[in-house]
Design an enzyme around this catalytic site. Sequence first.
Site, short mmCIF file in Angstrom:
data_model
loop_
_atom_site.label_atom_id
_atom_site.label_comp_id
_atom_site.label_asym_id
_atom_site.label_seq_id
_atom_site.Cartn_x
_atom_site.Cartn_y
_atom_site.Cartn_z
N GLN A 148 0.53 -2.97 1.64
CA GLN A 148 0.54 -2.61 0.22
C GLN A 148 1.89 -2.07 -0.25
O GLN A 148 2.08 -1.84 -1.43
CB GLN A 148 -0.55 -1.57 -0.07
CG GLN A 148 -1.96 -2.09 0.12
CD GLN A 148 -2.31 -3.22 -0.84
OE1 GLN A 148 -1.72 -3.37 -1.91
NE2 GLN A 148 -3.28 -4.04 -0.45
N CYS A 179 -12.46 -2.54 2.33
CA CYS A 179 -12.15 -2.51 3.78
C CYS A 179 -11.65 -1.13 4.21
O CYS A 179 -10.72 -1.03 5.02
CB CYS A 179 -11.12 -3.57 4.17
SG CYS A 179 -11.73 -5.22 3.96
N LYS A 203 0.70 -10.90 -0.10
CA LYS A 203 0.69 -9.71 -0.97
C LYS A 203 1.99 -9.61 -1.77
O LYS A 203 2.14 -8.75 -2.62
CB LYS A 203 0.54 -8.43 -0.14
CG LYS A 203 -0.64 -8.41 0.81
CD LYS A 203 -1.86 -7.79 0.22
CE LYS A 203 -2.91 -7.57 1.31
NZ LYS A 203 -4.25 -7.42 0.75
N1 PMP Z 1 -3.70 -3.16 5.47
C1 PMP Z 1 -3.77 -2.90 4.16
C2 PMP Z 1 -3.36 -1.55 3.65
C3 PMP Z 1 -4.23 -3.89 3.30
O1 PMP Z 1 -4.32 -3.65 1.98
C4 PMP Z 1 -4.60 -5.16 3.81
C5 PMP Z 1 -5.11 -6.26 2.90
N2 PMP Z 1 -6.14 -5.89 2.05
C6 PMP Z 1 -4.49 -5.37 5.19
C7 PMP Z 1 -4.04 -4.35 5.98
C8 PMP Z 1 -4.86 -6.67 5.81
O2 PMP Z 1 -4.02 -7.69 5.38
P1 PMP Z 1 -4.33 -9.21 5.74
O3 PMP Z 1 -5.76 -9.43 5.35
O4 PMP Z 1 -3.37 -9.98 4.90
O5 PMP Z 1 -4.11 -9.38 7.20
#
Ligand code: PMP
Length: 408
Positions: free
Chosen positions: A205, A366, A228
């Site tokens: 982020q 999540c 992102k």
């Molecule tokens: N860490 C953070 C703080 C996130 O916001 C995210 C994505 N929501 C992730 C890890 C995981 O990223 P990715 O799904 O692209 O592997």
Amino acid sequence: MLTQQDISHLRADFPILTQKVHGSQLVYFDNAATTQKPEIVVNTIVNHYFNANANIHRGVHFLSQKATEAHEQAREAVTDFIGAKNSKEIIFTRGTTEAINLVATSFGEKFCTKGDEIIISVMEHHSNIVPWQLLAERKRLKINIIPISEKGELDYNYFKNILNEKTKIVAITHVSNVLGTINNVKKIVEIAHENNIPVLLDGAQAIPHICLNINEIDADFYVFSAHKIYGPTGIGILYGKDKFLEQMPPYQGGGEMISKVTFEKTTYADLPFKFEAGTPDFIGSTAFAAALKYVQSIGIKQIAQYENELLKYATEKILEIPQIKIYGNSAEKSAALSFNVGNIHHYDIGVLLDQQGVAVRTGHHCAQPLMDFYKIAGTVRASFAFYNTFEEIDIFITALKKAVKMLS
Ligand code: PMP
């Protein structure tokens, strides 16, 4: 600062933003989940498939060399973007999640033994919790958790006090995907390094909002995803200091990551290839580099400054709504606004906003342990990118007021 005129020019690079949703103009406020892609990124993918598609690294022929060059140039672009010293410290992964799993597995294999400890925090995304739990289960380690204040700031004194000779790694998010809190990562790294403990920072982020200089922060590992930061899905980065990466065993075996294979003994390739088994996403890497160049052409500092103004405006406006509760009120905050209104279920608000064309995310994001901390099931989260406008915030607030009225 970026003017509204600059923003309307930039918005033209994102054709998806002109879409209508349920009869209303789309307002895309789900940028923390994934960002939209500018034309240059999509065109890079198409051009690469049409003009330079060939498997990389092993080919003697023209196309293979062209594709290899583009892929390795992309590694240089990432190196440059985060201010790393050496591109061999840049490993292409599938994303943040895979990068953390790589470190947890490989670093854990090399450096952790029964009874050792790992430090994470209450505000971590599941990607920075579960890989450590898997490792802890396998190796019988203890996971220590840094608590946060009601405002959503880490307790740095607690952190100092739990560090001990058994601590093997500290893994903390740079920016919270729920609270928007920008953690003082320099301080975290300084404290950990005083105790000779390496630090992994989850930059998922942070990368689209913060001008990163990895040498200044001095993190030992830094991970993020291309999607992102206006890049393609399915590709991301593990930055790791070579002093650790050199000692860590391969994460996956296969082609590309070897030096010599015999049935008796296999030796491994040098960095970064030791950690890149199989055909990499060499189309994605090139499009990722295009995204980074695009962001650089606008200026990450200008982006951050503009997004801060959006966040300030949205926060002021949303506070006009009775019974609003914002989660995440830290002094240093990035462009995410999580909230609930009275006892209304976050999902219901999300659905009613969607019906008015406004895309937000609802749920636990999540980060279930963080939801437990606040004793809630979830929040509504609006998250901003530089292509969002003050006018869109007005539309969002009007839509939110309407939704609240209907649900009260
Ligand atoms: N860490 C953070 C703080 C996130 O916001 C995210 C994505 N929501 C992730 C890890 C995981 O990223 P990715 O799904 O692209 O592997």
